[in-house]
Design an enzyme around this catalytic site. Structure first.
Site, PDB file in Angstrom:
ATOM      1  N   ALA A  41      -9.495  -0.728   2.050  1.00  0.00           N
ATOM      2  CA  ALA A  41      -9.042  -0.950   3.435  1.00  0.00           C
ATOM      3  C   ALA A  41      -9.283  -2.402   3.852  1.00  0.00           C
ATOM      4  CB  ALA A  41      -9.760  -0.001   4.383  1.00  0.00           C
ATOM      5  N   TYR A  42     -10.490  -2.875   3.620  1.00  0.00           N
ATOM      6  CA  TYR A  42     -10.854  -4.228   4.073  1.00  0.00           C
ATOM      7  C   TYR A  42     -10.079  -5.292   3.303  1.00  0.00           C
ATOM      8  CZ  TYR A  42     -13.882  -8.282   5.112  1.00  0.00           C
ATOM      9  OH  TYR A  42     -14.367  -9.513   5.501  1.00  0.00           O
TER      10      TYR A  42
END
Ligand SMILES: NC(=O)c1ccc[n+]([C@@H]2O[C@H](COP(=O)([O-])OP(=O)(O)OC[C@H]3O[C@@H](n4cnc5c(N)ncnc54)[C@H](OP(=O)(O)O)[C@@H]3O)[C@@H](O)[C@H]2O)c1
Length: 282
Positions: A182-183
């Site tokens: 996600a990051y």
């Protein structure tokens, strides 16, 4: 690798020298920073905590008119300490970002410098993730900053000057790792947008710097136990890297080893992926 706390190796890894060696460097003087920002308007996103707060304080000390935004109004006011202008806003809300940009332009005109620093990190296995984790990292790390620049850039380009700084991560330049989907994906999306936008804006006199930060000891990195003894910077040290971006205006700032890592990742994708092959149960 986790180095046990208290061992000599842990103390060496945590040392300021190791942090300085593994991180991008600052290296501009207070005088140079003052000459670049005194009397100028600088917008800093994510100014309530961590690197953004250290950057806002440093810029106010150097005589800049600092416009600060983040969600937590009380923390912004504490950082400002009567010197800056606080604009509480949630970057994940496009209407709130539109209203923020409109207020900034109406009250101060186009900023001389925009430091796009606000960010959200999630380190989580896919099995433990929800779709919402990807939505909120994309909203804060990608779509919110995109909306802000889309709204601010036309006035900066029309004036024919200004500088943009993207606080990115070395994670964008090294191969993707497990738990960081996600990051890393959201930071990479904004990095690509920013570099593309920078080429268009340069034609109108607006310059841009992408900073690929290493580890910074903030509330963002604190929950990751495996980073506890990794070499890193304090928020004040990392703010000096932002200072270099503002004073020298290079296209890119990264640790010395980043180019080697990028080159290595281009030729060693398969060995790297084999090395990190990992089957988490949760
Ligand atoms: N820490 C590291 O090791 C590291 C390494 C490489 C790159 N970076 C990058 O450095 C930047 C600063 O991170 P940090 O370590 O200083 O983290 P931090 O201490 O957690 O600060 C993050 C800032 O972003 C703001 N923010 C988060 N969500 C927001 C939202 N929805 N709307 C508006 N503002 C929001 C936070 O303010 P509110 O909570 O008040 O909204 C806070 O001011 C980030 O872009 C991060 O990706 C960090």
């Amino acid at each position: 690798m986790i180095i046990r706390d208290g061992t000599v190796a842990a103390r060496v890894a945590r040392s300021r020298l190791a942090g300085a060696l593994m991180s991008p460097r600052g290296g501009v003087s207070d005088e140079e920073l003052r000459a670049a920002v005194a009397g100028r308007t600088v917008l800093v996103t994510g100014a309530s905590y961590g690197l953004g707060a250290a950057t806002a304080r440093m810029l106010a000390d150097a005589g800049a008119t600092v416009l600060m935004t983040a969600r937590t109004a009380s923390a912004l006011a504490e950082v400002a300490d009567g010197r800056g202008h606080c604009y509480p806003a949630d970057l994940s809300d496009p209407d709130a970002v539109g209203a923020l940009a409109a207020r900034v332009l109406a009250e101060h005109g186009p900023p001389d410098v925009v430091v796009s620093n606000a960010g959200k990190s999630i380190r989580r296995t896919l099995a433990a993730s929800r779709f919402h984790d990807f939505q909120r990292t994309a909203a804060v790390n990608y779509l919110g900053p995109v909306r802000l620049l889309l709204d601010l850039l036309p006035a900066m380009r029309e004036r024919g000057s200004g500088h943009l700084v993207n606080v990115s991560t070395i994670g964008v330049l090294v191969p993707p790792g497990p738990r960081w989907a996600a990051y890393q994906a959201s930071k990479t999306a904004f990095d690509v947008f920013f570099r593309s936008a920078a080429m268009e804006a340069a034609a109108d006199g607006v310059t841009a710097t992408s900073i690929y930060m290493g580890l910074i000891r903030t509330r963002m990195s604190a929950p990751t136990a495996s980073l506890a003894n990794a070499p890193g910077q304090t928020p004040d040290e990392a703010a000096r890297v932002v200072a270099r971006a503002i004073v020298k205006r290079p296209g890119k700032i990264s640790p010395w080893w980043a180019d080697l890592a990028e080159l290595g990742s281009a030729v060693s994708r398969r060995p790297w992926e084999a090395a990190v092959k990992w089957r988490p149960r949760t």
